[in-house]
Write a protein that holds these residues in place. Structure first.
Motif, PDB file in Angstrom:
ATOM      1  N   SER A 119       0.824  -1.207   0.000  1.00  0.00           N
ATOM      2  CA  SER A 119       0.000   0.000   0.000  1.00  0.00           C
ATOM      3  C   SER A 119       0.859   1.259   0.000  1.00  0.00           C
ATOM      4  O   SER A 119       0.592   2.217  -0.733  1.00  0.00           O
ATOM      5  CB  SER A 119      -0.922   0.012   1.227  1.00  0.00           C
ATOM      6  OG  SER A 119      -1.741  -1.154   1.250  1.00  0.00           O
ATOM      7  N   ASN A 173      -9.194  -4.711  -9.561  1.00  0.00           N
ATOM      8  CA  ASN A 173      -8.344  -3.526  -9.454  1.00  0.00           C
ATOM      9  C   ASN A 173      -8.691  -2.496 -10.522  1.00  0.00           C
ATOM     10  O   ASN A 173      -8.759  -1.292 -10.247  1.00  0.00           O
ATOM     11  CB  ASN A 173      -6.871  -3.937  -9.581  1.00  0.00           C
ATOM     12  CG  ASN A 173      -5.935  -2.747  -9.503  1.00  0.00           C
ATOM     13  OD1 ASN A 173      -5.755  -2.149  -8.452  1.00  0.00           O
ATOM     14  ND2 ASN A 173      -5.325  -2.405 -10.632  1.00  0.00           N
ATOM     15  N   GLN A 174      -8.934  -2.956 -11.741  1.00  0.00           N
ATOM     16  CA  GLN A 174      -9.280  -2.044 -12.828  1.00  0.00           C
ATOM     17  C   GLN A 174     -10.616  -1.360 -12.574  1.00  0.00           C
ATOM     18  O   GLN A 174     -10.768  -0.159 -12.818  1.00  0.00           O
ATOM     19  CB  GLN A 174      -9.324  -2.811 -14.155  1.00  0.00           C
ATOM     20  CG  GLN A 174      -9.435  -1.910 -15.379  1.00  0.00           C
ATOM     21  CD  GLN A 174      -8.297  -0.926 -15.483  1.00  0.00           C
ATOM     22  OE1 GLN A 174      -7.131  -1.309 -15.442  1.00  0.00           O
ATOM     23  NE2 GLN A 174      -8.614   0.362 -15.596  1.00  0.00           N
ATOM     24  N   PHE A 195      -8.039 -10.563  -9.613  1.00  0.00           N
ATOM     25  CA  PHE A 195      -7.415  -9.404  -8.972  1.00  0.00           C
ATOM     26  C   PHE A 195      -7.281  -8.247  -9.955  1.00  0.00           C
ATOM     27  O   PHE A 195      -7.579  -7.093  -9.614  1.00  0.00           O
ATOM     28  CB  PHE A 195      -6.037  -9.789  -8.429  1.00  0.00           C
ATOM     29  CG  PHE A 195      -5.293  -8.642  -7.803  1.00  0.00           C
ATOM     30  CD1 PHE A 195      -5.460  -8.331  -6.464  1.00  0.00           C
ATOM     31  CD2 PHE A 195      -4.420  -7.860  -8.559  1.00  0.00           C
ATOM     32  CE1 PHE A 195      -4.781  -7.273  -5.883  1.00  0.00           C
ATOM     33  CE2 PHE A 195      -3.736  -6.789  -7.992  1.00  0.00           C
ATOM     34  CZ  PHE A 195      -3.933  -6.497  -6.649  1.00  0.00           C
ATOM     35  N   LEU A 244       2.685  -1.212  -9.775  1.00  0.00           N
ATOM     36  CA  LEU A 244       1.256  -1.056 -10.028  1.00  0.00           C
ATOM     37  C   LEU A 244       0.904   0.415 -10.220  1.00  0.00           C
ATOM     38  O   LEU A 244       0.187   0.784 -11.164  1.00  0.00           O
ATOM     39  CB  LEU A 244       0.449  -1.643  -8.872  1.00  0.00           C
ATOM     40  CG  LEU A 244      -1.076  -1.503  -8.973  1.00  0.00           C
ATOM     41  CD1 LEU A 244      -1.612  -2.280 -10.166  1.00  0.00           C
ATOM     42  CD2 LEU A 244      -1.747  -1.986  -7.681  1.00  0.00           C
TER      43      LEU A 244
END
Length: 531
Positions: free
Chosen positions: A164, A367-368, A363, A445
């Motif tokens: 994170s 996420n998108q 995932f 990411l």
């Protein structure tokens, strides 16, 4: 020859081997950002890391607490029992870390040593209780359960926190610099470099040098009492220096930052993670010296002596540093592990090592959807700014073959150092491997390195690595307990069997890796770690 003296000799021989396999795996923690960004020639990067290792060992406190009393309560074990535990742990550690090195998968040497100590201690305690006719419910008294739970929970919590933090820090950094960061170095660079250098300096003092044999308690107490003033002074100094370098020299301040980050993580690795490699042999030697002059049998001499603090001789630390530095330069398996992390975080598309699975695809889809939802809520001006800063059209790489730029490399090193320093200041244990790897994945990411064509592959790779971390704990506990059982039951014959078994597996592993290296040397994608 005294059989227990032979055991000590074997432990130190195993320590040298463990240093080799341990450094081969942990080198990725401080090398991947510098190598991935092509910040300089490989010899220069390795030289800076080597200096970090040397300084880390020389300034090490030399206290090997985890190996002696961190996981089990030594006062309840006899000398004969702790020697069985230590031998089983070292043999397991070499085997386990070499397995991960061969597979090119980074894992935690801290997790491996903790669960190996736990597995061997549980096995020996169980057999001792059975022999003495005591209830197995007494097992909890032999294991330092509170310490073990604290270490384990802290380590695995770091996975989520590091990922994170990497995402957030990289997103902010990219908004500050954009991918054409050289255009903004004059305005933004000194401020960012000043903050980052302050974090790294604090990290070196708190994580690398605190408690060192070269600094007394008065110095350590002064550091603790003046934390805030120390941070402010560092911030002013490094920001001013960054402005000066940027204005009056042609030095790329981000390059300086990446090199300092590499040095600081290597220093912390050597000064703090050294216990994972030589802590057990040192504890074995200290146990032997305490027992030798006692006149009491090995099966009766209780190991209360391991409960105290005994510093490691400097000569042993220097020899350990020499082995680590040589391994850093020579180990081919270190390059294999480094290649895995860099390939998972590289900005460009290419041959992907891991095949996507349903969990990875799920995932990526979630996420998108989350990104699209959050992006839709933003004001139009913010959307425009984000798109502009993330625009990579007609962008030329600053270094041929670089997997990512120096902005991301500096974020990787700074955020990893910051998290480790914070955890250390609050005495919270964590894995430097887990933190370094997950920060690198988080920045990847945030940098949109995982595009539509690669996202599922990269996420599958990350999940494979994380899955390997959980397997580290299970395998370490199980094999260490098995080895301890053999040695406890059959003494020297059991130890001989275990050593021959480990030697045979290591030989097969070496042959497999050699063939594997011949196959990948001709692949262009692997060249990123050979520059």
């Amino acid at each position: 020859m005294d059989i227990y003296f032979l055991f000590v000799v074997i432990l130190f021989a195993l320590a040298a081997s463990d240093l080799v396999v341990g450094v081969s795996n942990d080198a990725v923690n401080f090398l991947n950002s510098a190598i991935g960004s092509k910040v300089g020639k490989r010899w220069l990067i390795m030289g800076v890391a080597s200096l970090g290792i040397l300084f880390g060992v020389l300034f090490s406190s030399g206290m090997m607490e985890v190996a002696r009393k961190g996981i089990f309560n030594p006062e309840l074990f006899t000398f004969a029992h702790v020697m069985v535990i230590f031998l089983a742990v070292m043999l397991t550690d070499i085997l386990l870390l070499d397995l991960f090195n061969t597979l090119g998968m980074p894992t935690s040497t801290t997790v491996s040593i903790v669960f190996e100590l736990l597995g061997a201690a549980v096995a020996v305690s169980t057999f001792h209780l059975i022999q003495t006719g005591e209830s197995l419910s007494e097992l909890v008294n032999y294991i330092n359960t509170s310490k073990a739970i604290l270490i384990i929970s802290g380590i695995f919590l770091s996975i989520f926190v590091a990922f994170s933090a990497g995402v957030i820090a990289q997103f902010i950094s990219r908004l500050m610099f954009s991918f054409r960061y050289k255009e903004r170095l004059n305005s933004v660079g000194p401020w960012w470099t000043g903050i980052a250098m302050t974090i790294l300096s604090y990290f070196i003092i708190i994580k690398g040098l605190k408690g060192s044999v070269f600094f007394n308690n008065d110095f350590n107490n002064w550091v603790q009492a003046n934390n805030y003033w120390l941070v402010i002074a560092n911030l002013i100094f490094w920001t001013a220096l960054s402005f000066g370098l940027q204005k009056y020299t042609k030095i790329n301040i981000l390059k300086v930052l990446v090199f300092v980050g590499t040095f600081s993580l290597a220093l912390a690795f050597a000064s703090n993670d050294l216990v994972n490699f030589i802590g057990v042999p040192i504890a074995g030697f200290q146990s032997f010296m305490a027992w030798k002059g006692s006149g009491i049998g090995a099966d009766s001499f209780m190991m209360d002596a391991l409960g105290g603090k005994v510093p490691t001789p400097m000569i042993i630390l220097v020899l350990a540093a020499a082995v680590m530095i040589i391994t850093l330069w020579k180990s081919k398996k270190a390059r294999t592990v480094t290649a895995t992390e860099i390939n998972l975080s590289r900005q460009e598309e290419g041959n992907e090592r891991f095949k996507p699975n349903w969990l990875a695809r799920t995932f990526v889809n979630l996420n998108q959807k989350l990104i699209n939802y959050v992006f839709a809520l933003l004001p139009e001006k913010m959307k425009h700014k984000i798109k502009k800063n993330y625009d990579r059209n007609n962008l030329k790489n600053e270094a041929k073959g670089a997997s990512f730029d120096m902005v991301r490399a500096s974020v990787n090193l700074t955020i990893a150092s910051m998290l480790i320093a914070i955890a250390t200041s609050y005495k919270m244990p964590l894995s430097t491997t887990y933190v370094s790897f997950m920060v690198a994945m988080g920045t990847s990411l945030a940098d949109k390195a995982w595009g539509n064509g690669t996202a599922a592959h990269r996420v599958a790779g990350v999940l494979n690595v994380i899955g390997g971390w959980f397997m580290t704990a299970i395998i370490a506990f199980s094999i260490s307990a098995f080895f301890a059982t053999l040695i406890f039951s059959w003494d020297l014959a059991g130890l001989t069997i275990v050593i021959l078994l480990v030697a045979a597996i290591l030989f097969l592993s070496y042959r497999h890796h050699s063939r594997q290296q011949q196959e990948v040397e001709n692949e262009p994608e692997q060249g990123i770690v050979n520059g």
